[in-house]
Each structure stands twice: as C-alpha cells, then as structure tokens.
Design a protein around this motif. Structure first.
Motif, PDB file in Angstrom:
ATOM      1  N   THR A  49      26.116 -10.444  38.124  1.00 22.13           N
ATOM      2  CA  THR A  49      26.562 -11.114  36.902  1.00 22.13           C
ATOM      3  C   THR A  49      27.878 -11.863  37.030  1.00 22.13           C
ATOM      4  O   THR A  49      28.277 -12.553  36.085  1.00 22.13           O
ATOM      5  N   ASP A  64      27.716 -19.891  29.765  1.00 21.01           N
ATOM      6  CA  ASP A  64      28.203 -18.684  29.097  1.00 21.01           C
ATOM      7  C   ASP A  64      27.278 -17.525  29.435  1.00 21.01           C
ATOM      8  O   ASP A  64      26.108 -17.517  29.029  1.00 21.01           O
ATOM      9  N   THR A  66      27.467 -14.460  28.433  1.00 27.20           N
ATOM     10  CA  THR A  66      27.506 -13.391  27.440  1.00 27.20           C
ATOM     11  C   THR A  66      26.271 -13.470  26.540  1.00 27.20           C
ATOM     12  O   THR A  66      25.503 -14.443  26.575  1.00 27.20           O
ATOM     13  N   MET A  67      26.074 -12.436  25.730  1.00 26.75           N
ATOM     14  CA  MET A  67      24.925 -12.352  24.845  1.00 26.75           C
ATOM     15  C   MET A  67      24.776 -13.610  23.994  1.00 26.75           C
ATOM     16  O   MET A  67      25.718 -14.051  23.339  1.00 26.75           O
ATOM     17  N   TYR A  71      23.087 -20.390  30.202  1.00 28.34           N
ATOM     18  CA  TYR A  71      23.530 -20.449  31.589  1.00 28.34           C
ATOM     19  C   TYR A  71      22.719 -21.507  32.327  1.00 28.34           C
ATOM     20  O   TYR A  71      21.629 -21.916  31.891  1.00 28.34           O
ATOM     21  N   CYS A  84      22.175  -7.994  27.038  1.00 29.45           N
ATOM     22  CA  CYS A  84      23.074  -7.610  28.120  1.00 29.45           C
ATOM     23  C   CYS A  84      23.640  -6.230  27.808  1.00 29.45           C
ATOM     24  O   CYS A  84      24.449  -6.077  26.886  1.00 29.45           O
TER      25      CYS A  84
END
Length: 215
Positions: A49, A64, A66-67, A71, A84
C-alpha cells in the motif's frame, strides 16, 4: 534488481483456485491466488500500500489511496478504493481498457509468516475465456506475487523493468509462465472447464507472456 529464482519452485509457491460466480445478475469468473511470505503482516501491508514501495516491485501509483479515493497504476489499471481495513485487507475496483473488475487482497498470520490471498472477480467475455482462460490475468498476478517476494527478500533493491522483460523471455521466464498457466488451467478444469480446451488456452497464454513485442 537481478532476477535469480528457481522458476518451478517459485511458481509452486502459489495456490490457485477458479470459481464461477455472479455479480449484479451477470456471470463472473473469480481467480484466487494465495502465497505465504516470510514477512510480518505490517511489513507486507506496507509493501502493498505504500506509494514509495509499490514501484520497487510492481508499478508506480498516483492518486488517493484512502477509502473512497481514486488511484492509477502507471500504464495499467486504475480504480476506486472501496474498502481499507489496515493491516488486514483492502478492496478496489480494477478498471482497465474500458472494463471494470473487482480486486480484494487480504493478509493473515501463519507460523511461516503472512498469507496473502488475492481475489480478482471479472465478467469475462466468453470468447476471451475460450482463447486464454484464467491465465490471461492469472499469470500476470503470478508475476506480481513473484516480484513482491523478491522485494520482501531485499526491500532496498530497485525494480529494473528491462531486466524483468529480459527474464520473461529467458528459458527460466518461459518455464515459470508455462507452469503458472498450466496450474491456472488445472484450476479451471476443477471448476468445470473442458480439459483439452483449458490446456490449449494455457498454451496461448504462455505465448502471450513470452513473445517479444514487435519493434
């Protein structure tokens, strides 16, 4: 990074499974790959990650992570982070070439390190499945899992794309692709595919992964 592995032993580290499933009323194929790494879960999660570590064994990533973030892997798939749960699992959409599939990776402790389970579900056109079978994406994931193993063994070594391409065309690379494709065919046969058709598709997959691109 110099790739020095036993191709047969390395391909044999992965357990493979194919399932026929359904998502939103449409038939799907689910490819499952499992491998145990001699690393603790926190370190393996970081390798999977971290934007700084991903390029050392897989591909550069932007966006990004994050949840709910978007990406993009350089020259490959992009998508949305759907879940995540660090350091246990994550789920993302896998969007490439106009199609959307779904990827989930989970980690669990074992007495030999950490077990990684990768589950990739896709709605595969029948003609594409007939041509290549599960190896079309399966062998690609095998190569990624191999790269992750090399990285875990030597985290400081950079990934050399030219060395990786040269290895894939070498006798060792061909042997690795053939064994991986054969094992994916075996998994498809267990799921109900015709054995002769599955093995012929595996050979076409080997040719796809081990033929140098035209200049």
């Amino acid at each position: 990074m110099t790739i020095t592995i036993d191709p047969v032993a390395t391909a044999g580290l992965v357990a493979r499974e194919i399932r026929t499933a359904e998502r939103d009323g449409a038939p799907t194929k689910v490819a499952v790959a499992r491998r145990t790494y001699a690393a603790d879960r926190a370190d393996l999660w970081d390798a999977l990650t971290s934007p700084e570590r991903l390029p050392r064994w897989f591909l550069p990533v932007s966006g990004d992570l994050t949840m709910g973030g978007r990406y993009q892997l350089e020259g490959n798939a992009g998508g949305t982070v759907e879940r995540c749960d660090a350091p246990e699992s994550f789920a993302v959409t896998w969007e490439f070439g106009g199609s959307v599939s779904w990827l989930e990776v989970s980690l669990s402790d074992s007495d030999r390190g950490t077990v990684l389970e990768l589950v990739h579900e896709a709605s595969v056109p029948p003609e594409l499945w007939d041509q290549y079978g599960p190896g079309a994406t399966g062998v690609g994931w095998d190569l990624a899992l191999m790269g992750l193993g090399l990285h875990v063994a030597d985290p400081s070594a950079p990934l050399d794309p030219q060395a990786s391409e040269a290895w894939s065309l070498s006798p060792d690379g061909v042997a690795f692709a053939r064994l991986a494709a054969t094992r994916w065919a075996d998994a498809a046969i267990v799921d109900g595919d015709d054995p002769d058709a599955a093995r012929a598709a595996a050979e076409r997959t080997v040719a796809f992964y081990t033929t140098a691109p035209e200049a």
